[in-house]
Design a protein around this motif. Structure first.
Motif, PDB file in Angstrom:
ATOM      1  N   ALA A 124      32.462   9.397  69.111  1.00 26.34           N
ATOM      2  CA  ALA A 124      33.890   9.411  69.449  1.00 26.34           C
ATOM      3  C   ALA A 124      34.734   9.094  68.220  1.00 26.34           C
ATOM      4  O   ALA A 124      35.890   9.518  68.127  1.00 26.34           O
ATOM      5  CB  ALA A 124      34.168   8.405  70.561  1.00 26.34           C
ATOM      6  N   GLU A 125      34.182   8.342  67.260  1.00 30.43           N
ATOM      7  CA  GLU A 125      34.926   8.006  66.048  1.00 30.43           C
ATOM      8  C   GLU A 125      35.137   9.222  65.161  1.00 30.43           C
ATOM      9  O   GLU A 125      36.150   9.338  64.481  1.00 30.43           O
ATOM     10  CB  GLU A 125      34.206   6.908  65.273  1.00 30.43           C
ATOM     11  CG  GLU A 125      34.248   5.546  65.962  1.00 30.43           C
ATOM     12  CD  GLU A 125      33.673   4.453  65.081  1.00 30.43           C
ATOM     13  OE1 GLU A 125      32.971   4.781  64.100  1.00 30.43           O
ATOM     14  OE2 GLU A 125      33.920   3.271  65.384  1.00 30.43           O
ATOM     15  N   THR A 126      34.196  10.148  65.153  1.00 27.99           N
ATOM     16  CA  THR A 126      34.319  11.323  64.280  1.00 27.99           C
ATOM     17  C   THR A 126      34.997  12.496  64.974  1.00 27.99           C
ATOM     18  O   THR A 126      35.549  13.375  64.311  1.00 27.99           O
ATOM     19  CB  THR A 126      32.941  11.776  63.773  1.00 27.99           C
ATOM     20  OG1 THR A 126      32.104  12.104  64.899  1.00 27.99           O
ATOM     21  CG2 THR A 126      32.276  10.684  62.947  1.00 27.99           C
TER      22      THR A 126
ATOM     23  N   GLY B  50      40.365   2.344  69.885  1.00 22.21           N
ATOM     24  CA  GLY B  50      38.985   2.319  69.423  1.00 22.21           C
ATOM     25  C   GLY B  50      38.414   0.923  69.580  1.00 22.21           C
ATOM     26  O   GLY B  50      38.785   0.005  68.850  1.00 22.21           O
ATOM     27  N   PHE B  51      37.524   0.751  70.540  1.00 26.40           N
ATOM     28  CA  PHE B  51      36.989  -0.580  70.807  1.00 26.40           C
ATOM     29  C   PHE B  51      36.235  -1.125  69.588  1.00 26.40           C
ATOM     30  O   PHE B  51      35.525  -0.398  68.891  1.00 26.40           O
ATOM     31  CB  PHE B  51      36.052  -0.546  72.012  1.00 26.40           C
ATOM     32  CG  PHE B  51      36.736  -0.195  73.297  1.00 26.40           C
ATOM     33  CD1 PHE B  51      37.736  -0.993  73.807  1.00 26.40           C
ATOM     34  CD2 PHE B  51      36.382   0.957  73.998  1.00 26.40           C
ATOM     35  CE1 PHE B  51      38.383  -0.673  75.002  1.00 26.40           C
ATOM     36  CE2 PHE B  51      37.014   1.289  75.189  1.00 26.40           C
ATOM     37  CZ  PHE B  51      38.017   0.469  75.690  1.00 26.40           C
ATOM     38  N   THR B  52      36.386  -2.427  69.368  1.00 22.55           N
ATOM     39  CA  THR B  52      35.716  -3.099  68.265  1.00 22.55           C
ATOM     40  C   THR B  52      34.851  -4.234  68.815  1.00 22.55           C
ATOM     41  O   THR B  52      34.983  -4.637  69.979  1.00 22.55           O
ATOM     42  CB  THR B  52      36.736  -3.704  67.288  1.00 22.55           C
ATOM     43  OG1 THR B  52      37.491  -4.737  67.973  1.00 22.55           O
ATOM     44  CG2 THR B  52      37.696  -2.641  66.766  1.00 22.55           C
ATOM     45  N   ALA B  53      33.987  -4.754  67.959  1.00 25.25           N
ATOM     46  CA  ALA B  53      33.154  -5.895  68.357  1.00 25.25           C
ATOM     47  C   ALA B  53      34.027  -7.083  68.747  1.00 25.25           C
ATOM     48  O   ALA B  53      33.702  -7.828  69.678  1.00 25.25           O
ATOM     49  CB  ALA B  53      32.216  -6.262  67.215  1.00 25.25           C
TER      50      ALA B  53
ATOM     51  N   ARG C 149      33.698   5.665  73.920  1.00 27.45           N
ATOM     52  CA  ARG C 149      34.070   4.825  72.779  1.00 27.45           C
ATOM     53  C   ARG C 149      33.291   3.517  72.737  1.00 27.45           C
ATOM     54  O   ARG C 149      33.387   2.774  71.770  1.00 27.45           O
ATOM     55  CB  ARG C 149      35.581   4.557  72.809  1.00 27.45           C
ATOM     56  CG  ARG C 149      36.382   5.747  72.317  1.00 27.45           C
ATOM     57  CD  ARG C 149      37.871   5.484  72.287  1.00 27.45           C
ATOM     58  NE  ARG C 149      38.502   5.974  73.509  1.00 27.45           N
ATOM     59  CZ  ARG C 149      39.117   5.207  74.388  1.00 27.45           C
ATOM     60  NH1 ARG C 149      39.187   3.906  74.201  1.00 27.45           N
ATOM     61  NH2 ARG C 149      39.667   5.734  75.461  1.00 27.45           N
ATOM     62  N   LEU C 150      32.529   3.238  73.783  1.00 26.30           N
ATOM     63  CA  LEU C 150      31.692   2.035  73.810  1.00 26.30           C
ATOM     64  C   LEU C 150      30.282   2.302  73.280  1.00 26.30           C
ATOM     65  O   LEU C 150      29.556   1.368  72.953  1.00 26.30           O
ATOM     66  CB  LEU C 150      31.588   1.503  75.239  1.00 26.30           C
ATOM     67  CG  LEU C 150      32.853   0.894  75.848  1.00 26.30           C
ATOM     68  CD1 LEU C 150      32.623   0.601  77.334  1.00 26.30           C
ATOM     69  CD2 LEU C 150      33.249  -0.380  75.116  1.00 26.30           C
ATOM     70  N   LEU C 151      29.904   3.565  73.193  1.00 26.76           N
ATOM     71  CA  LEU C 151      28.509   3.903  72.892  1.00 26.76           C
ATOM     72  C   LEU C 151      28.031   3.378  71.554  1.00 26.76           C
ATOM     73  O   LEU C 151      26.863   3.006  71.400  1.00 26.76           O
ATOM     74  CB  LEU C 151      28.322   5.427  72.955  1.00 26.76           C
ATOM     75  CG  LEU C 151      28.537   6.055  74.341  1.00 26.76           C
ATOM     76  CD1 LEU C 151      28.421   7.570  74.260  1.00 26.76           C
ATOM     77  CD2 LEU C 151      27.541   5.499  75.349  1.00 26.76           C
ATOM     78  N   THR C 152      28.925   3.315  70.549  1.00 27.10           N
ATOM     79  CA  THR C 152      28.504   2.832  69.232  1.00 27.10           C
ATOM     80  C   THR C 152      28.362   1.316  69.191  1.00 27.10           C
ATOM     81  O   THR C 152      27.912   0.768  68.189  1.00 27.10           O
ATOM     82  CB  THR C 152      29.524   3.267  68.150  1.00 27.10           C
ATOM     83  OG1 THR C 152      30.828   2.776  68.498  1.00 27.10           O
ATOM     84  CG2 THR C 152      29.560   4.779  68.020  1.00 27.10           C
ATOM     85  N   LEU C 153      28.727   0.651  70.287  1.00 27.66           N
ATOM     86  CA  LEU C 153      28.653  -0.818  70.344  1.00 27.66           C
ATOM     87  C   LEU C 153      27.541  -1.289  71.265  1.00 27.66           C
ATOM     88  O   LEU C 153      27.580  -2.393  71.800  1.00 27.66           O
ATOM     89  CB  LEU C 153      29.997  -1.388  70.813  1.00 27.66           C
ATOM     90  CG  LEU C 153      31.179  -1.114  69.886  1.00 27.66           C
ATOM     91  CD1 LEU C 153      32.501  -1.414  70.594  1.00 27.66           C
ATOM     92  CD2 LEU C 153      31.070  -1.953  68.611  1.00 27.66           C
ATOM     93  N   ALA C 154      26.516  -0.472  71.417  1.00 27.58           N
ATOM     94  CA  ALA C 154      25.435  -0.755  72.363  1.00 27.58           C
ATOM     95  C   ALA C 154      24.713  -2.065  72.090  1.00 27.58           C
ATOM     96  O   ALA C 154      24.192  -2.705  73.015  1.00 27.58           O
ATOM     97  CB  ALA C 154      24.429   0.398  72.356  1.00 27.58           C
TER      98      ALA C 154
END
Length: 352
Positions: A93-95, A276-279, A307-312
């Motif tokens: 989602a970021e790209t 964009g969700f962050t840690a 947008r949560l997938l990269t924060l698994a």
């Protein structure tokens, strides 16, 4: 509110005048439009957002993917890249942006998903990669007039119709109500399950003031069963469960109402659209959950899910399970709509 509208009215009048002059230049040919030999279908609105463009595009994909080689083309709002890009396995989602990446996750093996700020450049770029693309679905392109389109779909929210709205910043319209006349049809979105016939007639009359005799359709959002955000997190969300609501969409009222029908919302975490969700964001949710004695699941939208997938790997998802609720687009008088659409597709095919 009325006082604020009067204060902002001069700004709205200036902005509206500039948009009207721009549209006039396109209408008389002083600003050129580029026409492509592939069918171009546009989905958009007059307002700032929240009318249901994403489920409408997905509806078109499901409708057409068996018969045509499709590509979606979006601006890619909120992504951290620039320029033209076609989605691949390495994207997130970021790209790509949240909505295009959602299309890719659902349909990526059957369609091409593209982003590009300048659609007039992105279309030939996509054709250089996949020359067999037959139909382009332009997402949120109603005001992007550089590209000529063969079928122009205008969406308007049942609860906030364009004919009752005002131009920015007094209201939420990107251009004047008269812009509706460029549409080949108007679809009233987020309609209730049952609509009083008198109200239906009034809506059509109000729309046709700007649209003329072109058709007006009604649609509704259908919510499917919740699914885990991460496949590794097995389980189901039992009705009546206590949940934490996490959203970052233009208008979460309808989604919240749907969640409240089946679950008990303990707390809400609401962010601005396309956030964009962050840690650090998830740290806040984790801190809250650690203060609670009962088990609380997280419920979010499908658009927020991607947008949560990269924060698994965040500790939050060791503490609890996150679910998203998929949605579908249901259209009344579907046969009438599809008949008009397929006629356009056939005419374009015969021209080429």
């Amino acid at each position: 509110m009325k006082l604020l509208r009067w204060i902002l009215f001069p700004i709205s009048a200036l902005y509206g005048g500039l948009m009207s002059f721009r549209n006039h230049l396109y209408n008389i040919g002083k600003k050129p439009q580029v026409e492509f030999d592939r069918t171009v279908i546009s989905v958009g609105n007059l307002s700032m957002g929240g009318t249901g463009k994403t489920p409408m595009v997905e509806y078109l994909i499901r409708l057409l993917q068996k018969d045509y080689r499709l590509a979606t083309l979006s601006r890619g709002y909120g992504r951290k890249t620039r320029g033209y890009r076609m989605a691949s396995e390495t994207d997130t989602a970021e790209t790509m942006g949240d909505e295009p990446y959602q299309y890719y996750r659902k349909f990526g093996t059957n369609i091409s998903v593209c982003v590009g700020e300048e659609r007039v450049i992105a279309i030939p770029s996509a054709l250089m990669e996949k020359e067999d693309i037959e139909v382009f679905l332009l997402d949120d392109a109603y005001q992007h007039r550089k590209v000529a389109r063969d079928f122009n779909i205008l969406l308007s929210d049942f609860n906030h119709p364009f004919y009752e709205d005002y131009i920015l910043p007094t209201g939420e319209l990107r251009e004047s109500r008269s812009g509706a006349k460029r549409a080949d049809c108007v679809i009233i979105t987020k309609s209730p399950e049952t609509i009083d016939e008198q109200e239906r007639r009034e809506i059509k009359v109000n729309v046709k003031v700007y649209l003329g005799e072109k058709p007006v359709f009604f649609s509704r959002i259908i919510y499917d069963e919740p699914k885990p955000v991460f496949k590794e997190q097995l389980g189901e969300l039992i009705k009546g469960s206590t949940v934490l609501l996490l959203t970052a969409i233009a208008d979460n009222k309808m989604f919240k109402t749907e969640v409240e029908r089946n679950y008990s919302i303990k707390q809400e975490f609401v962010f601005q659209d396309h956030h964009g969700f962050t840690a650090k964001d998830l740290d806040g949710l984790l801190t809250y959950l650690q203060t609670q004695k009962e088990e609380i699941k997280i419920v979010t939208t499908e658009k927020d899910m991607v947008r949560l997938l990269t924060l698994a790997e965040h500790p939050l998802f060791k503490k609890t399970t996150a679910f998203y609720i998929p949605i579908r687009f249901e259209l009344e008088e579907e046969e009438k709509f599809t008949s008009r659409l397929f006629k356009v597709l056939e005419q374009k095919k015969n021209l080429n």
